[in-house]
Scaffold this active site. Structure first.
Site, PDB file in Angstrom:
ATOM      1  CB  CYS A 125       9.839 -20.466  14.708  1.00  0.00           C
ATOM      2  SG  CYS A 125       8.981 -19.109  13.960  1.00  0.00           S
ATOM      3  CG  HIS A 176       7.735 -24.387  12.591  1.00  0.00           C
ATOM      4  ND1 HIS A 176       7.646 -24.389  14.080  1.00  0.00           N
ATOM      5  CD2 HIS A 176       7.637 -23.379  12.219  1.00  0.00           C
ATOM      6  CE1 HIS A 176       7.491 -23.189  14.381  1.00  0.00           C
ATOM      7  NE2 HIS A 176       7.235 -22.623  13.278  1.00  0.00           N
ATOM      8  CD  GLU A 205       8.532 -28.027  14.724  1.00  0.00           C
ATOM      9  OE1 GLU A 205       7.750 -27.121  15.237  1.00  0.00           O
ATOM     10  OE2 GLU A 205       9.610 -27.753  14.357  1.00  0.00           O
TER      11      GLU A 205
END
Length: 542
Positions: A379, A514, A516
Site C-alpha cells: 500500500c 494488503h 497479509e
C-alpha cells in the site's frame, strides 16, 4: 439447526477472547462441524475504520469491503472461513440503524428505548445471514462490567430464552493471577467476574481460565463451587509458545469435549494433525532470517497483527524462523541512521496514513534498491517505492504524493473513481473519512512473463483486498518503465496500477493491496512465501 456459543470476558481486557473464539471454532471444525464466527463490539464508532491504530490495532478488511475488528483476522486464519459484513457490528452501527428506522417511521410512533429496540436490533444481527452452520460463535467485545457492553449482554441473555438453552451456551474467559509473594493463584477475580455476569442474568456454562501456570485441582474445584459450574467445565487456558498451539492446548484441557457434552452431541474426536504439523515447523525451523519492518505504528504491534502473522506463515512455508526488527520509519529521516538496516535479509514497508515518517520509508526503499536487499512494499510502502524510483532513477523533480499536500509532480494522487461489480464509485476530497476508501476484494490482471505471474503460479487474474484512498499516477508509467520498473499488474480496465516490480533486482515488489489479510498458516500467501524465500537466499550472501 445452528447452535450459538457466546464468548464473554472478565477481570481485564486483552485476555485473548478473539484467539479463544478462533481456537474453539477450529476445534469444532476439526470435529466435522461447519462454523461461523462473529464479533459484537460495544464501542460507539460505526466501525474501526476511522480509529487510530494506536487505539484499536489494525483494521481488518473483508472481501465484501467491511472495515472490521482485528479479531476477525484470527477467525479467518484459524478456520479459513471468510468473514463478511454481517460478522462484525458495533454499538454505533446498531444505534445508527435504529435511529434511521425511527426517522422513517418504522416504529409507528413508539418511544425508542434500549429495551426492546436496541436489544432487538442486536439479536437480529446475531441470528441473521446464517444458513447451514452448525455453530455460530459470537464474541462480545470488552469486559463484563463495562457500561457500554450492557445492551449486548442483555441481548444474548434474551436469546438464551428466545432460542432455548439447548441452542445457546455461554463461555466466560477470566484471569487467575499468580501472586508471587503469596506463592499461589488467586481465584477471587474470577469469582467476582462471574458474579458481575450473574448480575445481568447470565450463568456461564464453561469457564476458560487464563493462567501462567498449572491450576491445581483444588483451585478448579473452588472455582466450580463458587461459580456454579461443573469442575470439568473449568478449563485451564495456560500460556503457550505460539498462538497456533492454542487449539491443541485447549483440546488437551477438554474445551471442545465440554462444548459437545453441553449440547449433547456425540462427535468424532478432532483431527489435529495439521495443527501439529504447523507447530513442528514453528518449533523446529531449519534456519532463520531477519526482516526489518519499517513502519509508522511500531509502538503498538497489534497495528500490524495480520502482517506479522503473514510473515510467520512465510517462515512456515520456507521452514525458517522469522526474526522481526520493528523500526519506526521516522528514524531514517535523520542522518547516519540507515546503517540500522545493515545485515537484514529483507525490508518490508507496510501501509499507513499521513505524512509522518514517509521520508523514512522512502529512505528504506532506496537502501533496499541500491543494496540489492529484498524489498516488499505494501500500500503506502508501494507508493513510496514508486516515488523513490521517480526521484532517484527517473530524475523527476518534486516527485511526491498529493496526500501530503501540493507537490510539483504528484506521482501518487487521490483516487476519485473506480469500478466495483459493474458500478462506478466516485469520491472527492470533501467526502467524510469513514467507509470512503477503496475497500474489499478487487481483481487485477497480471502482466505475462513477470515475476508476479511466477509467484502466483501462472495466474492471469488475481483477487486481493484493498484499503486505500490514493493511487500511483499512470501518467508517469513510461518514465518509470524506461528506468527499469515494471507495472506488473493493473485493474481490469487498465486504469489503476496494482503491482510494481524491478525485474533486475533480486526481489523488489510493491503492491497496492494488503496480501497479509488473505494469508493463512495452512495456506501462506504466495507473496510472503516468495519474499521470505528471497530473504533466505539473501541470508546466504550476507
Amino acid at each position: 439447526m445452528t447452535r450459538f456459543i457466546f464468548i464473554t470476558g472478565g477481570v481485564v481486557s486483552s485476555l485473548g477472547k478473539g484467539l479463544a473464539s478462533a481456537a474453539l471454532g477450529a476445534l469444532l471444525q476439526a470435529r466435522g462441524f461447519k462454523v461461523r464466527l462473529r464479533k459484537l463490539d460495544p464501542y460507539i464508532n460505526v466501525d474501526p475504520g476511522t480509529m487510530s491504530p494506536y487505539q484499536h490495532g489494525e483494521v481488518y478488511v473483508t472481501d465484501d469491503g467491511a472495515e472490521t475488528d482485528l479479531d476477525l483476522g484470527h477467525y479467518e486464519r484459524f478456520t479459513g472461513v471468510s468473514s463478511r459484513q454481517s460478522d462484525n457490528v458495533t454499538t454505533g452501527r446498531i444505534y445508527s440503524d435504529v435511529i434511521a428506522r425511527e426517522r422513517r417511521g418504522d416504529y409507528l410512533g413508539a418511544t425508542i428505548q434500549v429495551i426492546p429496540h436496541i436489544t432487538e436490533a442486536i439479536k437480529e444481527f446475531v441470528v441473521s445471514d446464517l444458513t447451514d452452520e452448525d455453530f455460530a460463535l459470537c464474541e462480545i467485545g470488552g469486559t463484563v462490567g463495562d457500561i457500554e457492553g450492557l445492551p449486548f449482554l442483555e441481548a444474548i441473555r434474551q436469546l438464551g430464552n428466545d432460542l432455548g438453552r439447548a441452542k445457546c451456551m455461554y463461555l466466560h474467559l477470566t484471569l487467575l493471577p499468580y501472586i508471587p509473594t503469596a506463592g499461589e493463584l488467586k481465584t477471587k477475580p474470577t469469582q467476582h467476574s462471574v458474579k458481575e455476569l450473574l448480575s445481568v442474568g447470565i450463568q456461564p456454562d464453561v469457564l476458560l481460565c487464563r493462567a501462567e501456570r498449572d491450576i491445581p485441582d483444588g483451585e478448579r474445584r473452588k472455582i466450580a463451587q463458587f461459580c456454579n459450574v461443573r469442575q470439568d467445565a473449568v478449563i485451564p487456558a495456560l500460556d503457550v509458545a505460539s498462538i497456533y498451539q492454542v487449539p491443541i492446548a485447549y483440546h488437551e484441557q477438554g474445551l471442545d469435549r465440554e462444548v459437545c457434552r453441553y449440547f449433547d452431541i456425540d462427535a468424532p474426536a478432532p483431527n489435529l494433525s495439521r495443527w501439529k504439523s504447523i507447530m513442528d515447523r514453528v518449533t523446529k525451523p531449519e534456519g532463520e532470517v531477519s526482516i526489518a519492518v519499517v513502519g509508522k505504528y511500531t509502538g503498538l504491534l497489534d497495528a500490524y497483527k495480520s502482517l506479522s502473522e503473514a510473515l510467520t506463515h512465510g517462515g512456515i512455508a520456507n521452514n525458517v524462523k522469522i526474526n522481526l526488527n520493528w523500526i519506526d520509519s521516522e528514524i531514517f529521516e535523520s542522518e547516519d541512521t540507515v546503517h540500522l538496516l545493515d545485515g537484514v535479509h529483507g525490508i518490508l514497508v507496510p501501509g499507513g496514513f499521513g505524512e509522518r515518517g514517509v521520508e523514512g520509508k522512502i529512505a528504506a526503499a532506496t537502501f533496499a534498491r541500491e543494496r540489492k536487499v529484498p524489498y516488499f512494499g505494501i500500500c503506502l510502502g508501494m507508493q513510496m517505492a514508486v516515488v523513490e524510483a521517480a526521484r532517484n532513477l527517473a530524475g523527476i523533480k518534486g516527485a511526491g504524493s498529493s496526500e501530503f499536500g501540493q507537490c510539483q509532480n504528484p506521482i501518487v494522487g487521490l483516487l476519485t473513481e473506480w469500478e466495483r461489480d459493474g458500478i462506478i464509485e466516485k469520491r472527492s476530497e470533501d467526502d467524510g473519512m469513514g467507509g470512503t476508501m477503496r475497500l474489499g476484494a478487487f481483481d487485477a490482471v497480471v502482466q505475462k512473463k513477470s515475476r508476479i505471474q511466477d509467484i502466483y503460479e501462472g495466474a492471469e487474474v488475481i483477487s486481493e483486498r484493498h484499503r486505500h484512498r490514493y493511487e500511483v499516477n499512470l501518467a508517469y508509467e513510461d518514465d518509470l518503465v524506461a528506468k527499469g520498473m515494471m507495472f506488473s499488474a493493473k485493474s481490469p480496465d487498465g486504469v489503476l496500477p496494482e503491482i510494481v516490480e524491478i525485474p533486475e533486482h533480486p526481489w523488489f515488489i510493491g503492491v497496492q493491496f494488503h496480501p497479509e489479510l488473505k494469508s493463512r498458516p495452512f495456506e501462506p500467501h504466495p507473496l510472503f512465501t516468495s519474499f521470505i524465500g528471497a530473504a533466505v537466499e539473501q541470508s546466504r550472501l550476507v
